[in-house]
Design an enzyme around this catalytic site. Structure first.
Site, mmCIF file in Angstrom:
data_model
loop_
_atom_site.group_PDB
_atom_site.id
_atom_site.type_symbol
_atom_site.label_atom_id
_atom_site.label_comp_id
_atom_site.label_asym_id
_atom_site.label_seq_id
_atom_site.Cartn_x
_atom_site.Cartn_y
_atom_site.Cartn_z
ATOM 1 N N ASN A 45 0.852 -1.196 0.000
ATOM 2 C CA ASN A 45 0.000 0.000 0.000
ATOM 3 C C ASN A 45 0.886 1.245 0.000
ATOM 4 O OD1 ASN A 45 0.676 -0.857 2.650
ATOM 5 N ND2 ASN A 45 -1.001 0.296 3.556
ATOM 6 N N ILE A 46 0.419 2.274 -0.703
ATOM 7 C CA ILE A 46 1.158 3.539 -0.817
ATOM 8 C C ILE A 46 0.188 4.662 -0.460
ATOM 9 C CG2 ILE A 46 2.501 5.034 -2.357
ATOM 10 C CD1 ILE A 46 2.923 2.543 -4.175
ATOM 11 N N GLU A 47 0.371 5.211 0.734
ATOM 12 C CA GLU A 47 -0.564 6.252 1.191
ATOM 13 C C GLU A 47 -0.096 7.639 0.773
ATOM 14 O OE1 GLU A 47 -1.098 5.405 5.383
ATOM 15 O OE2 GLU A 47 -2.321 3.649 4.911
ATOM 16 N N CYS A 56 -4.020 0.824 -2.691
ATOM 17 C CA CYS A 56 -3.948 -0.450 -1.981
ATOM 18 C C CYS A 56 -2.871 -1.326 -2.629
ATOM 19 C CB CYS A 56 -5.278 -1.191 -2.055
ATOM 20 S SG CYS A 56 -6.606 -0.449 -1.123
ATOM 21 N N GLU A 58 -2.949 -4.416 -3.482
ATOM 22 C CA GLU A 58 -3.434 -5.297 -4.553
ATOM 23 C C GLU A 58 -3.350 -4.602 -5.908
ATOM 24 O OE1 GLU A 58 -4.792 -4.633 -1.680
ATOM 25 O OE2 GLU A 58 -6.208 -6.160 -0.996
ATOM 26 N N CYS A 89 -10.380 -4.789 -0.153
ATOM 27 C CA CYS A 89 -11.490 -3.827 -0.128
ATOM 28 C C CYS A 89 -12.348 -4.008 -1.383
ATOM 29 C CB CYS A 89 -10.960 -2.396 -0.024
ATOM 30 S SG CYS A 89 -10.308 -1.733 -1.565
ATOM 31 N N CYS A 92 -10.785 -2.891 -4.755
ATOM 32 C CA CYS A 92 -9.772 -3.830 -5.273
ATOM 33 C C CYS A 92 -10.419 -5.104 -5.807
ATOM 34 C CB CYS A 92 -8.743 -4.165 -4.201
ATOM 35 S SG CYS A 92 -7.599 -2.808 -3.898
HETATM 36 N N1 THU Z 1 -5.268 -1.576 2.251
HETATM 37 C C1 THU Z 1 -4.671 -2.333 1.290
HETATM 38 O O1 THU Z 1 -3.602 -1.997 0.765
HETATM 39 N N2 THU Z 1 -5.300 -3.469 0.909
HETATM 40 C C2 THU Z 1 -6.412 -3.977 1.488
HETATM 41 O O2 THU Z 1 -6.880 -5.034 1.104
HETATM 42 C C3 THU Z 1 -7.069 -3.240 2.574
HETATM 43 C C4 THU Z 1 -6.538 -1.886 2.852
HETATM 44 C C5 THU Z 1 -4.551 -0.375 2.728
HETATM 45 C C6 THU Z 1 -5.141 0.939 2.333
HETATM 46 C C7 THU Z 1 -4.577 1.832 3.411
HETATM 47 O O3 THU Z 1 -3.263 2.227 3.044
HETATM 48 C C8 THU Z 1 -4.459 0.939 4.628
HETATM 49 O O4 THU Z 1 -4.525 -0.368 4.134
HETATM 50 C C9 THU Z 1 -5.546 1.168 5.669
HETATM 51 O O5 THU Z 1 -6.795 1.133 5.099
#
Ligand code: THU
Length: 133
Positions: A45-47, A56, A58, A89, A92
């Site tokens: 994940n890259i926020e 996300c 995925e 989610c 995704c």
């Molecule tokens: N996130 C994912 O990368 N994949 C998932 O299946 C669920 C959520 C990430 C998004 C965000 O960076 C962090 O998890 C919290 O929601």
């Protein structure tokens, strides 16, 4: 074909959490995506300070694969950094279904405990390109 076991694919997903950029949620997600030809793509994940810009793990892994010409997927391992098993989610799920509704999804926690799900069973009645005609 890659002869990696499911457990090893989950382990790869956990390892790839090390590159997660998640300073806001502090929740790391790592993914290992197995293609039909045996190639494996990882993702995290890259926020972003502007929260909705975040990606996300995925979609990062799948986009890496697709942008290099790989669209045949067999299995994806998704591991979160908590004790709770991480399930993808909704956004995704739809993104992944575009390429493979029969994709096997290994949903894992940080300790390597995982559950196998079929994408079509966790995203029934997904929107499909045939509806556009
Ligand atoms: N996130 C994912 O990368 N994949 C998932 O299946 C669920 C959520 C990430 C998004 C965000 O960076 C962090 O998890 C919290 O929601």
């Amino acid at each position: 074909m890659n002869d990696l076991t499911d457990k090893e694919l989950v382990q790869k997903a956990i390892e790839s959490q090390k590159y997660s950029y998640s300073p806001y949620s502090k929740y790391k997600v790592g993914v290992a995506l197995l293609c039909k030809d045996g190639k494996i793509f990882t993702g995290t994940n890259i926020e972003n300070a502007s929260y909705p810009c975040g990606l996300c793990a995925e979609r990062v892994a799948m986009s890496k694969a697709i942008s290099e010409g790989n669209t045949n997927f067999v299995k994806i391992a998704i591991a979160g950094s908590s004790k709770k098993i991480c399930t993808p989610c909704g956004l995704c799920r739809q993104f992944m279904a575009e390429f493979s509704s029969s994709l096997k999804v290994l949903c894992a926690n940080v300790e390597g405990k995982y559950e196998e799900k079929k994408l079509s069973s966790i995203l029934p009645s997904n929107f499909e390109s045939s509806s556009l005609k």
